[in-house]
Scaffold this active site. Structure first.
Site, PDB file in Angstrom:
ATOM      1  N   LYS A   1       9.835  43.565 -30.730  1.00 25.43           N
ATOM      2  CA  LYS A   1      10.020  44.492 -29.882  1.00 25.43           C
ATOM      3  C   LYS A   1      11.108  45.516 -30.050  1.00 25.43           C
ATOM      4  O   LYS A   1      11.952  45.528 -31.186  1.00 25.43           O
ATOM      5  CB  LYS A   1       9.920  44.054 -28.566  1.00 25.43           C
ATOM      6  CG  LYS A   1       8.603  43.064 -28.401  1.00 25.43           C
ATOM      7  CD  LYS A   1       8.020  42.670 -26.936  1.00 25.43           C
ATOM      8  CE  LYS A   1       6.816  41.780 -27.130  1.00 25.43           C
ATOM      9  NZ  LYS A   1       6.334  41.495 -25.757  1.00 25.43           N
TER      10      LYS A   1
ATOM     11  N   GLU B   1       1.779  46.852 -24.908  1.00 24.19           N
ATOM     12  CA  GLU B   1       2.731  47.609 -24.178  1.00 24.19           C
ATOM     13  C   GLU B   1       2.526  49.035 -24.648  1.00 24.19           C
ATOM     14  O   GLU B   1       2.945  50.079 -23.867  1.00 24.19           O
ATOM     15  CB  GLU B   1       4.064  46.931 -24.648  1.00 24.19           C
ATOM     16  CG  GLU B   1       4.607  45.790 -24.017  1.00 24.19           C
ATOM     17  CD  GLU B   1       5.465  44.824 -24.841  1.00 24.19           C
ATOM     18  OE1 GLU B   1       5.971  45.152 -25.901  1.00 24.19           O
ATOM     19  OE2 GLU B   1       5.400  43.646 -24.200  1.00 24.19           O
TER      20      GLU B   1
ATOM     21  N   GLY C   1       5.678  37.941 -22.194  1.00 28.86           N
ATOM     22  CA  GLY C   1       6.986  37.784 -21.472  1.00 28.86           C
ATOM     23  C   GLY C   1       7.152  37.152 -20.009  1.00 28.86           C
ATOM     24  O   GLY C   1       8.144  37.468 -19.500  1.00 28.86           O
TER      25      GLY C   1
ATOM     26  N   ASN D   1       7.355  39.471 -33.248  1.00 25.52           N
ATOM     27  CA  ASN D   1       7.497  41.058 -32.914  1.00 25.52           C
ATOM     28  C   ASN D   1       8.706  41.058 -32.197  1.00 25.52           C
ATOM     29  O   ASN D   1       9.065  40.551 -30.994  1.00 25.52           O
ATOM     30  CB  ASN D   1       6.342  40.991 -31.896  1.00 25.52           C
ATOM     31  CG  ASN D   1       6.342  42.598 -31.511  1.00 25.52           C
ATOM     32  OD1 ASN D   1       7.245  43.461 -31.717  1.00 25.52           O
ATOM     33  ND2 ASN D   1       5.345  42.911 -30.244  1.00 25.52           N
TER      34      ASN D   1
ATOM     35  N   SER E   1       4.122  34.242 -24.557  1.00 24.99           N
ATOM     36  CA  SER E   1       4.978  33.402 -24.246  1.00 24.99           C
ATOM     37  C   SER E   1       4.838  31.965 -25.156  1.00 24.99           C
ATOM     38  O   SER E   1       4.968  30.958 -24.670  1.00 24.99           O
ATOM     39  CB  SER E   1       4.888  32.764 -22.834  1.00 24.99           C
ATOM     40  OG  SER E   1       5.162  34.073 -21.943  1.00 24.99           O
TER      41      SER E   1
ATOM     42  N   HIS F   1      -0.836  47.145 -29.592  1.00 21.35           N
ATOM     43  CA  HIS F   1       0.073  46.220 -28.596  1.00 21.35           C
ATOM     44  C   HIS F   1      -0.137  46.598 -27.203  1.00 21.35           C
ATOM     45  O   HIS F   1      -0.136  47.859 -26.843  1.00 21.35           O
ATOM     46  CB  HIS F   1       1.430  46.138 -29.147  1.00 21.35           C
ATOM     47  CG  HIS F   1       2.015  44.871 -28.429  1.00 21.35           C
ATOM     48  ND1 HIS F   1       2.501  44.879 -27.096  1.00 21.35           N
ATOM     49  CD2 HIS F   1       2.343  43.741 -28.728  1.00 21.35           C
ATOM     50  CE1 HIS F   1       3.151  43.798 -26.621  1.00 21.35           C
ATOM     51  NE2 HIS F   1       3.062  43.088 -27.779  1.00 21.35           N
TER      52      HIS F   1
ATOM     53  N   GLU G   1      -3.761  38.629 -27.057  1.00 20.43           N
ATOM     54  CA  GLU G   1      -2.476  38.662 -26.124  1.00 20.43           C
ATOM     55  C   GLU G   1      -3.084  38.951 -24.625  1.00 20.43           C
ATOM     56  O   GLU G   1      -3.009  40.075 -24.504  1.00 20.43           O
ATOM     57  CB  GLU G   1      -1.395  39.435 -26.823  1.00 20.43           C
ATOM     58  CG  GLU G   1      -1.010  39.259 -28.126  1.00 20.43           C
ATOM     59  CD  GLU G   1       0.355  39.664 -28.566  1.00 20.43           C
ATOM     60  OE1 GLU G   1       1.275  38.951 -28.835  1.00 20.43           O
ATOM     61  OE2 GLU G   1       0.552  40.982 -27.928  1.00 20.43           O
TER      62      GLU G   1
HETATM   63  P1  13P Z   1       6.349  36.949 -25.646  1.00 21.14           P
HETATM   64  O1  13P Z   1       6.213  35.827 -26.493  1.00 21.14           O
HETATM   65  O2  13P Z   1       7.863  37.409 -25.363  1.00 21.14           O
HETATM   66  O3  13P Z   1       5.539  36.519 -24.293  1.00 21.14           O
HETATM   67  O4  13P Z   1       5.729  38.289 -26.125  1.00 21.14           O
HETATM   68  C1  13P Z   1       4.369  38.084 -26.614  1.00 21.14           C
HETATM   69  C2  13P Z   1       3.965  39.653 -27.386  1.00 21.14           C
HETATM   70  O5  13P Z   1       3.804  40.520 -27.044  1.00 21.14           O
HETATM   71  C3  13P Z   1       4.076  39.465 -28.833  1.00 21.14           C
HETATM   72  O6  13P Z   1       3.688  40.834 -29.328  1.00 21.14           O
END
Ligand code: 13P
Length: 249
Positions: free
Chosen positions: A16, A102, A177, A14, A213, A100, A171
């Site tokens: 982002k 976010e 992150g 992803n 992560s 997601h 997740e």
């Molecule tokens: P990270 O791997 O940067 O923690 O992000 C995970 C994520 O949100 C993948 O969709």
């Protein structure tokens, strides 16, 4: 039937809101050049909308599939700024992330809307990757299973035939992150809980990815867990060697 044997591993990057045409080109070239180290694992990247054409051109015919990070619940019409499921199909997308954390946290996406988006994606022929996960406060309050069940309920209500075409991703918000990863056992516990719901619906073969992560250094121990079928990778998916090492794990 041991469904663990028939659930092929899947590792999705992803990206982002990262990238430029130049940095994407380097990343995509790196992935294509190094993918011979990956066996028995499906690989995909989910890119920002404007770069889907670039990704499609670079990955066409390589065995790495691609997708988007969000989609409208509407088919078409006066929805300024939205992107329709059929548009993603037009760019060769196989996957789309929905729900997601976010988007849930920053764009107010509700459990119901997430299910509507998943349904719209399926109707267009996309495979939704439905993301669920609890916050740190919810985890500390011992509400993890309750939160996951609530987030999954409207998605599972779409029925076995629909859910069979999806991928789920657990997740934990507190691990995204942050550098904090759920221990393999913590993640397995939630994955087993999700698997039980899938089994009850009659679709135990649906893949459940872990995200938060994930790095080359922890992928192997996570993938050793019986109900973890792969990973949804954020930061580490922007570095080709790292992403390939995760997929190779
Ligand atoms: P990270 O791997 O940067 O923690 O992000 C995970 C994520 O949100 C993948 O969709």
């Amino acid at each position: 039937m041991n469904t663990a044997l028939i659930r092929k591993r899947l590792v999705i990057g992803n990206w982002k809101m990262h990238g430029t045409q130049v940095s994407n080109a380097m990343l995509l070239t790196g992935l294509c050049a190094g993918m011979a180290v990956v066996h028995d694992c499906d690989m995909a990247v989910c890119a920002p909308f404007p770069y889907l054409g670039q990704v499609a051109a670079a990955l066409h015919g390589t065995g790495i599939s691609w997708g988007a990070q969000d989609v409208s619940k509407h088919e078409q019409g006066a929805y300024t700024g939205e992107v329709a499921p059929a548009m993603l199909v037009d760019f060769g997308c196989k996957w789309v992330l929905v729900g997601h954390s976010e988007r849930r946290a920053l764009h107010g996406e509700t459990d119901g809307l997430v299910a509507e988006k998943a349904s719209a994606a399926l109707k267009a022929g996309l495979a939704p990757v439905v993301c669920v996960g609890e916050t740190q406060a919810q985890q500390q309050a011992g509400q993890t299973h309750e939160v996951i069940a609530r987030q999954l309920a409207p998605v599972l209500a779409l029925g076995a035939e629909s859910v069979a075409k999806m991928v789920l991703a657990y997740e934990p918000v507190w691990a995204i992150g942050t550098g904090l990863t759920a221990t393999p056992q913590q993640a397995q516990d939630v994955h087993a809980f999700i698997r039980a719901q899938l089994t009850e619906l009659g679709v135990p073969q649906v893949r459940v990815l872990y995200g938060g992560s994930v790095k080359a250094s922890n992928a192997l121990s996570l993938f050793a867990m019986s109900d973890i079928d792969g990973a949804l990778v954020g930061g580490a998916s922007l570095v080709p060697e790292e992403f390939l090492r995760i997929a190779a794990a």
